[in-house]
Design a protein around this motif. Structure first.
Motif, PDB file in Angstrom:
ATOM      1  N   ALA A  19      35.882  40.865  38.881  1.00 17.46           N
ATOM      2  CA  ALA A  19      35.735  42.116  39.652  1.00 17.46           C
ATOM      3  C   ALA A  19      34.348  42.721  39.429  1.00 17.46           C
ATOM      4  O   ALA A  19      33.691  43.151  40.394  1.00 17.46           O
ATOM      5  N   LEU A  20      33.897  42.728  38.191  1.00 19.99           N
ATOM      6  CA  LEU A  20      32.580  43.313  37.893  1.00 19.99           C
ATOM      7  C   LEU A  20      31.464  42.521  38.573  1.00 19.99           C
ATOM      8  O   LEU A  20      30.526  43.097  39.144  1.00 19.99           O
ATOM      9  N   ALA A  46      33.541  51.414  35.673  1.00 23.09           N
ATOM     10  CA  ALA A  46      32.329  50.622  35.417  1.00 23.09           C
ATOM     11  C   ALA A  46      31.639  50.272  36.741  1.00 23.09           C
ATOM     12  O   ALA A  46      30.403  50.283  36.838  1.00 23.09           O
ATOM     13  N   ILE A  47      32.425  49.968  37.767  1.00 23.28           N
ATOM     14  CA  ILE A  47      31.844  49.602  39.068  1.00 23.28           C
ATOM     15  C   ILE A  47      31.257  50.827  39.770  1.00 23.28           C
ATOM     16  O   ILE A  47      30.100  50.809  40.214  1.00 23.28           O
ATOM     17  N   THR A  53      31.575  50.219  44.837  1.00 20.91           N
ATOM     18  CA  THR A  53      32.820  50.770  45.374  1.00 20.91           C
ATOM     19  C   THR A  53      33.988  49.967  44.819  1.00 20.91           C
ATOM     20  O   THR A  53      33.964  48.730  44.861  1.00 20.91           O
ATOM     21  N   ALA A  54      34.982  50.674  44.311  1.00 19.46           N
ATOM     22  CA  ALA A  54      36.173  49.986  43.790  1.00 19.46           C
ATOM     23  C   ALA A  54      37.352  50.938  43.788  1.00 19.46           C
ATOM     24  O   ALA A  54      37.175  52.152  43.649  1.00 19.46           O
ATOM     25  N   VAL A  55      38.539  50.375  43.959  1.00 17.76           N
ATOM     26  CA  VAL A  55      39.766  51.151  43.787  1.00 17.76           C
ATOM     27  C   VAL A  55      40.733  50.323  42.955  1.00 17.76           C
ATOM     28  O   VAL A  55      40.727  49.091  43.014  1.00 17.76           O
ATOM     29  N   ALA A  56      41.546  51.016  42.156  1.00 17.75           N
ATOM     30  CA  ALA A  56      42.605  50.354  41.391  1.00 17.75           C
ATOM     31  C   ALA A  56      43.905  50.476  42.168  1.00 17.75           C
ATOM     32  O   ALA A  56      44.229  51.559  42.666  1.00 17.75           O
ATOM     33  N   VAL A  57      44.618  49.383  42.307  1.00 19.76           N
ATOM     34  CA  VAL A  57      45.902  49.416  43.022  1.00 19.76           C
ATOM     35  C   VAL A  57      46.965  48.736  42.153  1.00 19.76           C
ATOM     36  O   VAL A  57      46.882  47.534  41.882  1.00 19.76           O
TER      37      VAL A  57
END
Ligand code: NAP
Length: 248
Positions: A19-20, A46-47, A53-57
């Motif tokens: 992901a990073l 961190a992103i 741009t990032a989202v946790a799902v």
């Protein structure tokens, strides 16, 4: 417009490293996780802290409703261009004759059914046949698919063998529709998954069996996944790439 990547199990281990790196490569990243919200939020922070741009799902890849919600979250960010089918579990060390039905169902539901559901949703979005503009799918197999993991977990090894077949079959099914499908086959990589085996110090114990005499790092697998997502691998599909220090 954002290029979107979904990393299932993106909160820890190889998924986190991937992901990073995807974010560094310019993808908006959907970081899926099952239970550990703190770890997922750390990856997202961190992103976004680095300007990405990032989202946790949260979602269990073995549950169809959760998978549909995961892809709906990705749709809100932009067109899906990469799916990393990374989420997977290893159960405690066991012979087949000691494995319960519940153990087998759980493992195959997460490691295989989940990957099938996610791949199906990705193809619906990426395929030019469905109005998409193409994309890449990278599946997490394992050197266990070749070695069989006798006495440790032939259920795990068999689930990874099925990942190989998913990779080969689907790659050919959608090759003319703008989608490349490949797999990585990591060997012993230093992540928390080995704690599930119940064998203390398993990673260190395995060193002598690895031709390179060391375990791999999550980042070393992530680098290969990134290459498989990139234009540098534009003619590669249906490949099962060992990332195992020679133990494959
Ligand atoms: P890990 O450190 O244990 O991380 C596993 C990740 O998967 C976590 O983010 C976890 O989320 C998530 N996850 C677990 N069950 C899930 C579910 N039902 N739905 C959604 N997400 C789920 O594992 P890893 O070592 O990075 O392994 C990642 C993949 O590489 C797995 O498929 C594994 O089989 C494969 N692999 C690993 C190695 C190795 O030596 N490490 C070798 C070969 C292949 P939570 O944190 O919320 O639980």
């Amino acid at each position: 417009m954002n290029r979107v990547a979904i990393v299932t199990g993106g909160s820890r281990g190889i998924g986190r490293a991937t992901a990073l790196k995807l974010a560094q490569a310019g993808y908006a990243v959907v970081v899926n996780y099952a239970t550990n919200e703190v770890a997922a939020r750390e990856v997202v922070a961190a992103i976004t802290g680095g300007g990405g741009t990032a989202v946790a799902v949260k979602g269990d890849v073995a549950r169809e409703d959760d998978v549909l919600a995961l892809f709906a979250a990705a749709d809100r960010l932009g067109p899906l261009k990469a799916l990393i089918n990374n989420a997977g579990i290893l159960d405690s060390q066991s012979r087949l004759d000691d494995m319960s039905l519940d153990r087998l169902r759980r493992l195959f539901d997460i490691n295989i059914l989940g990957s099938f559901l996610c791949a199906r949703e990705a193809v619906k979005r990426m395929s030019v046949k469905h109005g998409g503009t193409g994309g890449v799918i990278v599946n997490q197999s394992s050197a266990a698919a070749v070695l069989g993991a006798p006495g440790l977990g032939v259920d795990y090894a068999a689930s990874k063998g099925a990942m190989d077949v998913l990779t080969i079959g689907l790659s050919r099914e959608v090759a003319a529709e703008g989608i490349r499908v490949n797999a990585v086959r990591p060997g012993i990589i230093d992540t928390e998954i080995h704690d599930s085996s119940g064998i203390k110090g398993r990673v260190q114990m395995m060193r002598e069996h690895i031709p390179m005499k060391r375990e791999g790092k999550a980042e070393e697998v992530a680098d290969v996944i990134l290459w498989l997502c990139s234009e540098q691998s534009s003619y590669v599909t249906g490949a099962l790439v060992p990332v195992a220090g020679g133990r494959c």
